[in-house]
Enzyme design. Sequence first.
Site, mmCIF file in Angstrom:
data_model
loop_
_atom_site.group_PDB
_atom_site.id
_atom_site.type_symbol
_atom_site.label_atom_id
_atom_site.label_comp_id
_atom_site.label_asym_id
_atom_site.label_seq_id
_atom_site.Cartn_x
_atom_site.Cartn_y
_atom_site.Cartn_z
ATOM 1 N N ASP A 283 78.150 -2.777 38.074
ATOM 2 C CA ASP A 283 77.079 -1.478 37.794
ATOM 3 C C ASP A 283 77.394 0.093 37.304
ATOM 4 O O ASP A 283 78.455 0.294 37.298
ATOM 5 C CB ASP A 283 76.107 -0.870 39.336
ATOM 6 C CG ASP A 283 77.482 -0.577 40.060
ATOM 7 O OD1 ASP A 283 78.469 0.435 39.554
ATOM 8 O OD2 ASP A 283 76.656 -0.119 41.117
ATOM 9 N N ASP B 262 73.630 -9.557 44.367
ATOM 10 C CA ASP B 262 74.422 -9.041 45.277
ATOM 11 C C ASP B 262 73.885 -8.258 46.458
ATOM 12 O O ASP B 262 73.097 -7.500 46.214
ATOM 13 C CB ASP B 262 75.222 -8.356 44.332
ATOM 14 C CG ASP B 262 74.591 -6.791 44.089
ATOM 15 O OD1 ASP B 262 74.684 -5.661 44.717
ATOM 16 O OD2 ASP B 262 73.210 -6.431 43.804
ATOM 17 N N CYS C 297 80.326 -25.170 59.690
ATOM 18 C CA CYS C 297 80.802 -23.660 58.764
ATOM 19 C C CYS C 297 82.109 -24.844 58.754
ATOM 20 O O CYS C 297 83.155 -24.886 59.715
ATOM 21 C CB CYS C 297 81.130 -22.851 59.167
ATOM 22 S SG CYS C 297 81.495 -21.630 58.600
ATOM 23 N N CYS D 17 84.760 -22.715 57.135
ATOM 24 C CA CYS D 17 84.883 -21.798 56.731
ATOM 25 C C CYS D 17 86.172 -21.853 57.512
ATOM 26 O O CYS D 17 86.634 -22.123 58.693
ATOM 27 C CB CYS D 17 85.086 -20.287 56.845
ATOM 28 S SG CYS D 17 84.516 -19.170 58.638
ATOM 29 N N CYS E 95 85.423 -20.270 61.913
ATOM 30 C CA CYS E 95 85.262 -21.497 62.120
ATOM 31 C C CYS E 95 86.686 -22.594 62.410
ATOM 32 O O CYS E 95 86.126 -23.088 63.550
ATOM 33 C CB CYS E 95 83.900 -21.528 61.006
ATOM 34 S SG CYS E 95 82.732 -20.158 61.316
ATOM 35 N N HIS F 250 83.451 -15.049 57.137
ATOM 36 C CA HIS F 250 82.651 -16.038 57.701
ATOM 37 C C HIS F 250 81.600 -15.347 56.625
ATOM 38 O O HIS F 250 81.013 -16.810 56.509
ATOM 39 C CB HIS F 250 82.630 -16.031 58.870
ATOM 40 C CG HIS F 250 81.438 -16.887 59.385
ATOM 41 N ND1 HIS F 250 81.640 -18.056 59.007
ATOM 42 C CD2 HIS F 250 79.931 -16.416 59.247
ATOM 43 C CE1 HIS F 250 80.096 -18.303 59.610
ATOM 44 N NE2 HIS F 250 79.329 -18.124 59.767
#
Length: 370
Positions: free
Chosen positions: A93, A268, A306, A308, A311, A337
């Site tokens: 940015d 974002d 999930c 990930c 998890c 997560h």
Amino acid sequence: MNQPGNFIIHATDGNARRATLTTAHGEIQTPIFMPVGTQGTVKSLTPLDLEEMDAQIILGNTYHLYLRPGDDLVARRGGLHEFSNWKRPILTDSGGFQVFSLQEIRKLSEEGVEFRSYIDGSKHFFSPEKAIDIQKNLGSDIMMVLDECVGYGEDKKYTNKSLEMTTRWAQRCRDHYPKGSGDQLMFGIVQGGFFKDLREKSLAQLREIDFEGFAIGGLSVGESTEEMYDILHHIAPMMPETKPRYLMGVGTPLDLLEGVSAGVDMFDCVLPSRNARNGTLFTSMGKINIKRAQFAEDDSPLDPNCNCYTCRNFTKAYLRHLYQAKELLSYRLNTYHNLYFYLDLMKQVRASIEEGTFATLKAHYEEIYA
């Protein structure tokens, strides 16, 4: 060979678009969520973590990296990619939002903005040209123009004056880094507050300057969700169809889905990582506050749907214990997560657009997160 800036739309479903944006550090499949790496790092995670969860692009913050460690220092180390060992695309940015949020310690003029460092109080000055020079030093794939973000509730007269200056600054940014002068892409930022005619005016002026992409700034600054969605659905479909559209700093799961339905490609927000550090976790069943006593002896995974690392390996009871004990691993596992959830949501979105089932997916999540 694909050139940086190439943007190919593969499928549409209503206003929702499934596309590919090419950058100097690889292709980005959109719609996409971009994890925020303010200081050249996504808090608590390694680049390997981000690659594992298939983060395609991350953000760096021009204002923060300029103040510390300094963009010249980063440039001497080969740019932000080399310095942070992140090989995929980076968007930086311009510092405009930080300038907006630090109103007590800044002075705005036609030439740019003077501000004091939040670190040591020292004085600094950003002109549009300097904002671009810093981003050139950082070596990001996508640079943002310097803009003024007006707060919610500003009157029409000031908002119009502000967007006119933002347009002049955008032209100065483009003049300082002409199209085709390098591999870095530059996005213009549509301002205009909560006045639809001013949003249209800002967009028309920016189209004349011509950028590789266009962003919507100045939302999520205190307005209601209804007001934000009203502006979003008004202006996003008017943005150039052949260029990527980026909604800046807006980011609940429902906000992302609403943005996609309006035709936005890129998002974002610090929300998933900040919420993770506060113990609020996003799951396929809705939000979970891991601090709650009800999870003290809950041996089930955070989200059984999930895949990930968090998890697959840890229970709610353990995650609650880490949070209560203020262990650093709590921030890491929770952030892993939440960002995995967001990136997986966008994978589902991309697939649903290709299949023509986006409206069904959106309705599903609206029911969960109502």
